[in-house]
Write a protein that holds these residues in place. Structure first.
Motif, PDB file in Angstrom:
ATOM      1  N   ASP A   1       0.902  -0.921  -0.277  1.00 18.45           N
ATOM      2  CA  ASP A   1      -0.343  -0.073  -0.175  1.00 18.45           C
ATOM      3  C   ASP A   1       0.262   1.498  -0.055  1.00 18.45           C
ATOM      4  N   GLY A   2       2.470   0.890  -0.083  1.00 18.23           N
ATOM      5  CA  GLY A   2       3.280   1.905  -0.162  1.00 18.23           C
ATOM      6  C   GLY A   2       3.682   2.604  -0.943  1.00 18.23           C
ATOM      7  N   GLY A   3       4.037   2.268  -2.562  1.00 15.49           N
ATOM      8  CA  GLY A   3       4.408   1.779  -3.455  1.00 15.49           C
ATOM      9  C   GLY A   3       4.235   0.914  -4.244  1.00 15.49           C
TER      10      GLY A   3
ATOM     11  N   HIS B   1       7.622   1.831   6.016  1.00 15.88           N
ATOM     12  CA  HIS B   1       7.569   1.292   7.250  1.00 15.88           C
ATOM     13  C   HIS B   1       7.942   0.084   7.104  1.00 15.88           C
ATOM     14  N   SER B   2       7.985  -0.436   6.019  1.00 16.83           N
ATOM     15  CA  SER B   2       8.108  -2.178   6.053  1.00 16.83           C
ATOM     16  C   SER B   2       8.389  -2.109   3.827  1.00 16.83           C
ATOM     17  N   LEU B   3       9.337  -3.579   3.728  1.00 22.63           N
ATOM     18  CA  LEU B   3      10.472  -3.308   2.188  1.00 22.63           C
ATOM     19  C   LEU B   3      10.433  -4.411   2.634  1.00 22.63           C
ATOM     20  N   LEU B   4       9.863  -4.694   1.062  1.00 23.16           N
ATOM     21  CA  LEU B   4       9.849  -6.531   0.707  1.00 23.16           C
ATOM     22  C   LEU B   4      10.225  -6.891  -0.781  1.00 23.16           C
ATOM     23  N   ARG B   5      11.590  -6.845  -0.990  1.00 18.78           N
ATOM     24  CA  ARG B   5      12.400  -6.779  -2.639  1.00 18.78           C
ATOM     25  C   ARG B   5      12.696  -8.207  -2.336  1.00 18.78           C
ATOM     26  N   GLU B   6      12.494  -8.468  -3.597  1.00 18.47           N
ATOM     27  CA  GLU B   6      13.349  -9.696  -4.409  1.00 18.47           C
ATOM     28  C   GLU B   6      14.496  -8.962  -5.903  1.00 18.47           C
ATOM     29  N   PRO B   7      15.167  -9.819  -6.047  1.00 17.01           N
ATOM     30  CA  PRO B   7      16.607  -9.151  -7.406  1.00 17.01           C
ATOM     31  C   PRO B   7      15.263 -10.351  -8.811  1.00 17.01           C
ATOM     32  N   ILE B   8      15.545 -10.001  -9.657  1.00 15.76           N
ATOM     33  CA  ILE B   8      15.102 -10.455 -10.795  1.00 15.76           C
ATOM     34  C   ILE B   8      16.375 -11.439 -11.144  1.00 15.76           C
TER      35      ILE B   8
ATOM     36  N   GLU C   1      21.487  -3.154  -1.568  1.00 12.34           N
ATOM     37  CA  GLU C   1      20.598  -3.719  -0.003  1.00 12.34           C
ATOM     38  C   GLU C   1      19.216  -2.921  -0.474  1.00 12.34           C
ATOM     39  N   PRO C   2      18.031  -3.412   0.228  1.00 15.96           N
ATOM     40  CA  PRO C   2      16.843  -2.655   0.097  1.00 15.96           C
ATOM     41  C   PRO C   2      16.864  -1.403   0.384  1.00 15.96           C
ATOM     42  N   GLN C   3      16.432  -0.065   0.279  1.00 18.14           N
ATOM     43  CA  GLN C   3      16.761   0.737   0.725  1.00 18.14           C
ATOM     44  C   GLN C   3      15.478   1.957   0.348  1.00 18.14           C
ATOM     45  N   PRO C   4      14.571   1.758   0.947  1.00 20.29           N
ATOM     46  CA  PRO C   4      12.824   2.628   0.666  1.00 20.29           C
ATOM     47  C   PRO C   4      13.297   4.118  -0.076  1.00 20.29           C
ATOM     48  N   PHE C   5      12.345   3.570  -1.580  1.00 22.47           N
ATOM     49  CA  PHE C   5      12.393   4.722  -2.541  1.00 22.47           C
ATOM     50  C   PHE C   5      11.062   5.812  -2.179  1.00 22.47           C
TER      51      PHE C   5
ATOM     52  N   VAL D   1      12.489  -6.235  -8.137  1.00 22.18           N
ATOM     53  CA  VAL D   1      11.444  -5.640  -7.687  1.00 22.18           C
ATOM     54  C   VAL D   1      11.478  -5.285  -5.755  1.00 22.18           C
ATOM     55  N   GLN D   2      10.873  -4.072  -6.275  1.00 18.65           N
ATOM     56  CA  GLN D   2      10.205  -4.150  -4.502  1.00 18.65           C
ATOM     57  C   GLN D   2       9.685  -3.132  -4.255  1.00 18.65           C
ATOM     58  N   MET D   3       8.521  -3.774  -2.572  1.00 22.51           N
ATOM     59  CA  MET D   3       7.133  -3.507  -2.474  1.00 22.51           C
ATOM     60  C   MET D   3       7.737  -2.600  -0.988  1.00 22.51           C
ATOM     61  N   GLU D   4       6.615  -1.651  -1.282  1.00 17.05           N
ATOM     62  CA  GLU D   4       6.743  -0.629   0.279  1.00 17.05           C
ATOM     63  C   GLU D   4       5.148  -0.327   0.617  1.00 17.05           C
ATOM     64  N   SER D   5       5.554  -0.711   1.984  1.00 15.46           N
ATOM     65  CA  SER D   5       4.314  -0.156   2.899  1.00 15.46           C
ATOM     66  C   SER D   5       3.972   0.530   4.051  1.00 15.46           C
ATOM     67  N   MET D   6       3.284   1.511   4.306  1.00 19.21           N
ATOM     68  CA  MET D   6       3.358   2.655   4.985  1.00 19.21           C
ATOM     69  C   MET D   6       2.733   2.059   6.920  1.00 19.21           C
ATOM     70  N   ARG D   7       3.077   0.492   6.758  1.00 20.12           N
ATOM     71  CA  ARG D   7       2.173   0.178   8.146  1.00 20.12           C
ATOM     72  C   ARG D   7       3.426  -0.847   8.351  1.00 20.12           C
TER      73      ARG D   7
END
Length: 472
Positions: free
Chosen positions: A43-45, A89-96, A80-84, A105-111
């Motif tokens: 939900d964050g980008g 507040h939460s990061l999830l990242r996977e290499p392609i 290293e995963p860094q917020p964009f 590909v990286q997904m972010e959440s405000m929670r």
């Protein structure tokens, strides 16, 4: 609201949206990123980055970019995963990955603690498919930039196995490759893919069909000639092997080469040198040789029509290109791929009165051009001419049907209304194809043999003899 969807369905849809290979690069990345968001409920980008090519962003809510794309590229290199996005507040990242890591590909959440283990698995699955899709898109764009129309299209097990064989062969950029497949199955596509996935991709890819040249002309095409080496040789000419120096020579229909040319090719493979016609000096070259044929080379070796030593030298890596009848699940994707190209070129996508979903138009702005029963009808035909026949069929239909959706009856008309369709035997040989064609013409003529013979362009006695031989 939880935006998650069932992962298997997501992956199936992702393949359907991208495996047809018709969208542009940026659009395809956006599709992948949207599916990543759906698989994780982010939900964050979201961000998808492909090294040195492109980056796309997804802003599903009120996410505001925290970093520029230049900073994104710099951070990507550190791994290293860094917020964009701000408020992350939460990061999830996977290499392609393809063979190497080509992006992430990286997904972010405000929670806080927003992503679960299931979300991580979902993103991992999307990233695995993304690696295959992005790899194919890079191949297609690289080929287009060099004047070749090349695309790996489909998701069937047979095609994926061929793709695996291609990448294994590409891992060794020096050894020869034999590509086996029926006419029209896509052997040149496979050859270019081997070239692209190897370290030779930046160098020339030079194709030649040896069956297109007489035995007396092929040596000149391959090796070139010196000035005045024969009548009419007014200037020195560089052969195709020299043109391919540093890159790849693709020699199609290698089974049609004469024994003397086979001996010269063996010298190229063994010594890495060529001797132009009329020259007494050999030149060193660095060329990877890929050959293709639809003939049975081991049988030709036994019959003495193909050199055993040349076959042994060529038979290092082998790529088997499956016939279309063995990858029927890919027919709708291939037809969609060809349809999209035709529709874009003739402006059908500008129409607004067509609404039925069509695999060639998924995720496209504008209207659809074909109904599902159109693809179903195509899938019931065995396509003895393979992918080339399907491409020609789609082109012919698109020319004949300009103001309405493509429907099953359009496919039936193009194929032939009396074609039985269905599965072709696994051992479909020429006799089986001839038998089927004669049967079709006989039905069209009400089993009038004289009329059928005229349509087939055969004397009546020849037709009767063939029918007896084929058990008709």
């Amino acid at each position: 609201m939880d935006r998650r969807v069932e992962p298997t369905r997501s992956l199936s849809d992702l393949f359907a949206l991208t495996a047809s290979g018709g969208g542009d690069f940026q659009e395809s990345l956006e599709i992948i990123l949207e599916f990543a968001a759906r698989a994780t409920g982010a939900d964050g980008g979201g961000t998808l980055y492909v090294a040195d090519r492109a980056a796309v962003e997804l802003l599903p809510m009120k996410a505001r970019p925290l970093r520029t794309r230049g900073e994104m590229k710099e951070l990507a290199g550190k791994g290293e995963p860094q917020p964009f996005f701000r408020d992350t507040h939460s990061l999830l990242r996977e290499p392609i990955r393809d063979r190497d890591t080509i992006g992430f590909v990286q997904m972010e959440s405000m929670r806080a603690n927003a992503f679960s283990a299931a979300d991580a698995r979902g993103l991992r699955e999307v990233a695995e498919i993304a690696g295959l899709v992005v790899s194919r898109l890079l191949l297609r764009d690289h080929a287009a930039g060099r004047g070749f129309d090349v695309a790996l299209v489909g998701s069937s097990p047979k095609l994926l196995e061929m793709e695996r064989q291609i990448k294994v062969a590409a891992s060794d950029p020096k050894s020869p490759v034999i590509i086996l497949g029926e006419r029209g199955s896509g052997k040149e596509v496979a050859a270019f893919a081997v070239h692209y996935y190897s370290r030779r991709r930046a160098m020339p890819f030079v194709p030649i069909n040896s069956a297109a040249f007489a035995d007396s002309l092929l040596p000149d095409e391959l090796f070139g000639h010196e000035r005045h080496s024969f009548t009419g040789a007014d200037s020195k000419r560089e052969g195709l092997l020299k043109s391919a120096d540093g890159g790849t020579l693709f020699l199609d229909e290698v089974g049609d080469m004469s024994q003397p040319v086979q001996a010269s090719l063996l010298r190229v493979l063994d010594q890495g040198e060529i001797r132009p016609v009329g020259s007494d000096k050999a030149m060193k070259i660095d060329v990877r040789v890929i050959v293709a044929t639809n003939r049975n080379l081991p049988k030709m070796v036994k019959e003495g029509t193909f050199r055993a030593d040349l076959y042994d030298r060529l038979n290092v890596f082998r790529v088997d290109v499956p016939p279309l009848r063995d990858r029927k699940d890919d027919i709708h994707l291939l037809a969609g791929h060809f349809l999209k190209k035709v529709c874009v070129s003739n402006g059908r996508h500008d129409r607004r009165d067509l609404v039925a979903p069509c695999v060639s138009c998924l995720h496209m702005t504008g209207a659809a051009c074909a109904r599902p029963d159109f693809y179903q009808q195509l899938s019931e035909y065995h396509f003895p001419g393979n992918v080339r026949e399907l491409r020609n069929l789609v082109t012919r239909i698109s020319a004949a049907v300009s103001n309405e959706e493509f429907r099953a009856e359009h496919a039936r008309t193009a194929i032939g209304s009396d074609t039985q369709g269905g599965e072709a035997p696994d051992d479909m040989e020429l006799d089986a194809v001839v038998r089927q064609h004669i049967n079709k013409v006989l039905r069209l003529t009400g089993h009038n043999k004289s009329h059928a013979a005229r349509l087939l362009g055969l004397p009546l006695t020849t037709l009767v003899h063939k029918m007896k031989k084929l058990g008709l």
